[in-house]
Design an enzyme around this catalytic site. Structure first.
Site, PDB file in Angstrom:
ATOM      1  N   SER A 127       0.837  -1.190   0.065  1.00 37.72           N
ATOM      2  CA  SER A 127      -0.101   0.017   0.077  1.00 37.72           C
ATOM      3  C   SER A 127       0.818   1.175   0.051  1.00 37.72           C
ATOM      4  CB  SER A 127      -0.769   0.066   1.222  1.00 37.72           C
ATOM      5  OG  SER A 127      -1.443   1.195   1.482  1.00 37.72           O
ATOM      6  N   TYR A 152      -2.421  -1.111  11.084  1.00 40.20           N
ATOM      7  CA  TYR A 152      -2.433  -1.465   9.678  1.00 40.20           C
ATOM      8  C   TYR A 152      -1.287  -1.162   8.608  1.00 40.20           C
ATOM      9  CZ  TYR A 152      -3.968  -1.597   4.671  1.00 40.20           C
ATOM     10  OH  TYR A 152      -3.914  -1.977   3.446  1.00 40.20           O
ATOM     11  N   LYS A 156       1.882  -3.641   6.905  1.00 37.86           N
ATOM     12  CA  LYS A 156       2.377  -3.576   5.451  1.00 37.86           C
ATOM     13  C   LYS A 156       3.667  -3.383   5.347  1.00 37.86           C
ATOM     14  CE  LYS A 156      -1.662  -4.167   3.267  1.00 37.86           C
ATOM     15  NZ  LYS A 156      -1.909  -5.583   2.847  1.00 37.86           N
TER      16      LYS A 156
HETATM   17  P1  NAD Z   1     -11.190  -6.944   1.041  1.00 37.92           P
HETATM   18  O1  NAD Z   1     -11.473  -6.990   2.518  1.00 37.92           O
HETATM   19  O2  NAD Z   1     -12.233  -6.565   0.173  1.00 37.92           O
HETATM   20  O3  NAD Z   1     -10.516  -8.490   0.735  1.00 37.92           O
HETATM   21  C1  NAD Z   1      -9.730  -9.165   1.682  1.00 37.92           C
HETATM   22  C2  NAD Z   1     -10.321 -10.755   1.707  1.00 37.92           C
HETATM   23  O4  NAD Z   1      -9.517 -11.535   2.279  1.00 37.92           O
HETATM   24  C3  NAD Z   1     -11.749 -10.715   2.398  1.00 37.92           C
HETATM   25  O5  NAD Z   1     -12.383 -11.290   1.228  1.00 37.92           O
HETATM   26  C4  NAD Z   1     -11.628 -11.317   3.467  1.00 37.92           C
HETATM   27  O6  NAD Z   1     -12.752 -12.307   3.797  1.00 37.92           O
HETATM   28  C5  NAD Z   1     -10.401 -12.328   3.220  1.00 37.92           C
HETATM   29  N1  NAD Z   1      -9.554 -12.658   4.529  1.00 37.92           N
HETATM   30  C6  NAD Z   1      -9.131 -11.968   5.318  1.00 37.92           C
HETATM   31  N2  NAD Z   1      -8.320 -12.339   6.254  1.00 37.92           N
HETATM   32  C7  NAD Z   1      -8.410 -13.695   6.002  1.00 37.92           C
HETATM   33  C8  NAD Z   1      -7.686 -14.759   6.427  1.00 37.92           C
HETATM   34  N3  NAD Z   1      -7.109 -14.896   7.892  1.00 37.92           N
HETATM   35  N4  NAD Z   1      -8.172 -16.054   5.896  1.00 37.92           N
HETATM   36  C9  NAD Z   1      -8.610 -16.160   4.714  1.00 37.92           C
HETATM   37  N5  NAD Z   1      -9.314 -14.848   4.020  1.00 37.92           N
HETATM   38  C10 NAD Z   1      -9.264 -14.011   4.692  1.00 37.92           C
HETATM   39  O7  NAD Z   1      -9.978  -5.796   1.005  1.00 37.92           O
HETATM   40  P2  NAD Z   1      -9.475  -5.536  -0.597  1.00 37.92           P
HETATM   41  O8  NAD Z   1      -9.815  -3.948  -0.597  1.00 37.92           O
HETATM   42  O9  NAD Z   1      -9.819  -6.117  -1.560  1.00 37.92           O
HETATM   43  O10 NAD Z   1      -7.864  -5.550  -0.265  1.00 37.92           O
HETATM   44  C11 NAD Z   1      -7.094  -6.715  -0.509  1.00 37.92           C
HETATM   45  C12 NAD Z   1      -5.685  -6.478  -0.220  1.00 37.92           C
HETATM   46  O11 NAD Z   1      -5.283  -5.029  -0.670  1.00 37.92           O
HETATM   47  C13 NAD Z   1      -5.441  -6.107   1.325  1.00 37.92           C
HETATM   48  O12 NAD Z   1      -4.266  -6.928   1.755  1.00 37.92           O
HETATM   49  C14 NAD Z   1      -5.485  -4.761   1.527  1.00 37.92           C
HETATM   50  O13 NAD Z   1      -4.785  -4.334   2.544  1.00 37.92           O
HETATM   51  C15 NAD Z   1      -4.581  -4.271   0.399  1.00 37.92           C
HETATM   52  N6  NAD Z   1      -4.844  -2.993  -0.077  1.00 37.92           N
HETATM   53  C16 NAD Z   1      -6.099  -2.362  -0.242  1.00 37.92           C
HETATM   54  C17 NAD Z   1      -6.616  -0.966  -0.506  1.00 37.92           C
HETATM   55  C18 NAD Z   1      -7.865  -0.393  -0.590  1.00 37.92           C
HETATM   56  O14 NAD Z   1      -8.081   0.690  -0.510  1.00 37.92           O
HETATM   57  N7  NAD Z   1      -8.876  -1.373  -0.856  1.00 37.92           N
HETATM   58  C19 NAD Z   1      -5.383  -0.183  -0.428  1.00 37.92           C
HETATM   59  C20 NAD Z   1      -4.102  -0.620  -0.535  1.00 37.92           C
HETATM   60  C21 NAD Z   1      -3.773  -1.863  -0.177  1.00 37.92           C
HETATM   61  N1  UFG Z   2     -12.753  11.439   3.065  1.00 38.29           N
HETATM   62  C1  UFG Z   2     -13.611  12.182   3.285  1.00 38.29           C
HETATM   63  N2  UFG Z   2     -14.926  11.946   3.569  1.00 38.29           N
HETATM   64  C2  UFG Z   2     -15.260  10.534   3.971  1.00 38.29           C
HETATM   65  C3  UFG Z   2     -14.099   9.535   3.529  1.00 38.29           C
HETATM   66  C4  UFG Z   2     -12.978   9.911   3.086  1.00 38.29           C
HETATM   67  O1  UFG Z   2     -13.330  13.356   2.917  1.00 38.29           O
HETATM   68  O2  UFG Z   2     -16.256   9.995   4.244  1.00 38.29           O
HETATM   69  C5  UFG Z   2     -11.362  11.679   2.404  1.00 38.29           C
HETATM   70  C6  UFG Z   2     -10.351  11.213   3.593  1.00 38.29           C
HETATM   71  O3  UFG Z   2     -10.048  12.291   4.352  1.00 38.29           O
HETATM   72  C7  UFG Z   2      -9.157  11.340   2.389  1.00 38.29           C
HETATM   73  C8  UFG Z   2      -9.759  10.790   1.050  1.00 38.29           C
HETATM   74  O4  UFG Z   2     -11.040  11.128   1.139  1.00 38.29           O
HETATM   75  O5  UFG Z   2      -8.609  12.554   2.186  1.00 38.29           O
HETATM   76  C9  UFG Z   2      -9.554   9.374   0.918  1.00 38.29           C
HETATM   77  O6  UFG Z   2      -9.746   8.546   1.917  1.00 38.29           O
HETATM   78  P1  UFG Z   2      -9.991   7.052   1.719  1.00 38.29           P
HETATM   79  O7  UFG Z   2     -10.358   6.713   3.234  1.00 38.29           O
HETATM   80  O8  UFG Z   2     -10.931   6.849   0.885  1.00 38.29           O
HETATM   81  O9  UFG Z   2      -8.612   6.782   1.783  1.00 38.29           O
HETATM   82  P2  UFG Z   2      -7.056   6.777   2.424  1.00 38.29           P
HETATM   83  O10 UFG Z   2      -6.536   7.608   1.547  1.00 38.29           O
HETATM   84  O11 UFG Z   2      -7.264   7.394   3.651  1.00 38.29           O
HETATM   85  O12 UFG Z   2      -6.838   5.142   2.723  1.00 38.29           O
HETATM   86  C10 UFG Z   2      -6.629   4.433   1.321  1.00 38.29           C
HETATM   87  C11 UFG Z   2      -6.865   3.075   1.964  1.00 38.29           C
HETATM   88  C12 UFG Z   2      -5.780   2.517   3.015  1.00 38.29           C
HETATM   89  C13 UFG Z   2      -4.385   2.832   2.143  1.00 38.29           C
HETATM   90  C14 UFG Z   2      -4.311   4.077   1.440  1.00 38.29           C
HETATM   91  C15 UFG Z   2      -2.992   4.068   0.597  1.00 38.29           C
HETATM   92  O13 UFG Z   2      -8.187   3.105   2.969  1.00 38.29           O
HETATM   93  O14 UFG Z   2      -6.043   1.247   3.241  1.00 38.29           O
HETATM   94  O15 UFG Z   2      -5.561   4.393   0.915  1.00 38.29           O
HETATM   95  O16 UFG Z   2      -2.757   5.189   0.094  1.00 38.29           O
HETATM   96  F1  UFG Z   2      -3.363   2.527   2.793  1.00 38.29           F
END
Ligand code: NAD
Ligand code: UFG
Length: 342
Positions: A127, A152, A156
């Site tokens: 991330s 969290y 990472k």
């Molecule tokens: P998500 O929660 O939709 O998907 C994660 C999946 O993993 C879920 O289906 C959950 O049931 C499964 N899971 C969690 N723990 C488990 C375990 N112990 N055993 C088996 N299954 C398990 O999340 P996502 O948004 O698809 O994110 C996927 C990956 O990308 C994560 O590692 C997250 O940290 C990373 N990531 C996400 C974002 C974001 O904004 N969505 C940003 C940066 C990194």
């Molecule tokens: N925001 C609002 N109102 C809301 C929700 C979010 O103004 O109701 C703003 C936040 O303050 C931020 C932007 O929208 O400025 C994006 O917020 P998100 O919560 O969508 O995303 P973040 O950038 O905070 O974090 C995301 C993922 C993290 C990841 C990160 C990597 O949630 O898991 O991006 O850049 F680590």
């Protein structure tokens, strides 16, 4: 014979879109997911889009014995993409051990399993959070890690270090860490998308739920940042573009194209957008009027981050292609589909 890819967390948001892109490219996929943050019905969406059903195994990857049994059954896995993790930043501050436990034990169990069963290709979901507030923007892959803002984020950083040390000790093992910026949107079919449980933390699901009438109003967190309009800036990447970065990474490793045993790529668009720009783009793309108001900064938020994507573009051969308007429309179409809004 098709190559078989293990996708952990494959019924989740990014995992399901990646499964679709892998299957579209002729890979077979086996998913492990314990459904802690997803629904089994996601598999039906995948089948509807691709015409094929991925193998699915429901268990917790923290359970080492079940994982060992899994590797005994699925003997010929060509690569692993590891999505399974908890991802709620706020919850991780309240329940740090839950996050360290799940995000690190799953990783270590998998790395052990892969080593024992001689799978040599691994893609990790990292991330942009590892960069914190970077000193220079756009941020490059060589920027230093800042002290993590949340447990969290720390998982990472630690995970990337665990992977690096594992590779240093096992030279026949390769990995690519993809540092995602802000994934948004849904598949163009509106058959799969993001399914947040409860009140969404992330901006775009909150926007679509507000437009759908489930939330009263969007709070824009912060109006006094040092940005052109005062709201915070992020790099919003379409989830299908992000999914394709995984397919390219898998092919790169399988085709022996990696330049080193551990590679790291930023996965973003290279363009920063403010919260207010996202709100305006959503209104323009969908024709929906959004009820929003300016509000206090959210604790722990950084001001601005967006990716330097040159290395991913030139070396990985991947580039984000889908524009912001199309992406926001896809998020709205998905919300409408699950809420039965015409
Ligand atoms: P998500 O929660 O939709 O998907 C994660 C999946 O993993 C879920 O289906 C959950 O049931 C499964 N899971 C969690 N723990 C488990 C375990 N112990 N055993 C088996 N299954 C398990 O999340 P996502 O948004 O698809 O994110 C996927 C990956 O990308 C994560 O590692 C997250 O940290 C990373 N990531 C996400 C974002 C974001 O904004 N969505 C940003 C940066 C990194
Ligand atoms: N925001 C609002 N109102 C809301 C929700 C979010 O103004 O109701 C703003 C936040 O303050 C931020 C932007 O929208 O400025 C994006 O917020 P998100 O919560 O969508 O995303 P973040 O950038 O905070 O974090 C995301 C993922 C993290 C990841 C990160 C990597 O949630 O898991 O991006 O850049 F680590």
């Amino acid at each position: 014979m098709n190559k078989l890819i293990l996708v952990t967390g494959g019924t989740g948001y990014i995992g399901s879109h990646t499964t679709v892109e892998l299957m579209n490219e002729g890979f077979d996929v086996v998913i492990i997911d314990n459904l802690s943050n997803s629904e089994k019905s996601v598999l039906d969406g995948i089948v509807e889009i691709t015409g094929r059903r991925p193998y699915f195994e429901e268990f917790d990857i923290c359970d080492k014995e079940k994982l060992d049994n899994f590797f005994k059954i699925y003997k010929k896995i060509d690569a692993v993409i590891h999505f399974a993790a908890y991802k709620a930043v706020g919850e991780s501050i309240e329940k740090p051990l839950k996050y360290y436990q799940n995000n690190l034990i799953t990783l270590m169990n998998l790395l052990n399993g892969i080593k024992e069963h001689k799978v040599s290709n691994f893609v990790f979901s990292s991330s942009a959070t590892v960069y914190g507030q970077p000193d220079k923007l756009p941020v490059t892959e060589s920027a230093p890690f800042k002290t993590a803002d949340s447990p969290y984020g720390n998982t990472k950083q630690i995970a990337e270090e665990i992977i690096r040390d594992t590779i240093n000790a096992n030279r026949d093992f390769r990995a690519i860490s993809l540092r995602y910026f802000n994934p948004i949107g849904a598949h163009s079919s509106a058959l799969i998308g993001e399914l947040p449980r409860g009140v969404p933390n992330n901006l775009v699901p909150f926007i679509t739920q507000t437009a759908a009438g489930i939330r009263d109003e969007l709070k824009v967190f912060g109006d006094d940042y040092n940005t052109p309009d005062g709201s915070a800036v992020r790099d919003y990447i379409n989830v299908v573009d992000l999914a394709k970065a995984h397919v390219v990474s898998i092919k790169r490793m399988i085709d022996n194209k990696s330049k080193s045993n551990l590679e790291v790529f930023n996965v973003g668009t290279g363009k920063g957008s403010s919260v207010l720009e996202i709100v305006n783009a959503f209104e323009k793309a969908t024709g929906e009027k959004l009820n929003y108001k300016m509000s206090e900064r959210r604790v722990g938020d950084i001001e601005s981050v967006y990716a330097e994507t040159r290395y991913a573009n030139e070396e990985l051969g991947w580039k984000a292609e889908i524009g912001l308007d199309e992406t926001l429309l896809s998020a709205w179409n998905w919300e409408k589909n699950i809420r039965n809004i015409k």
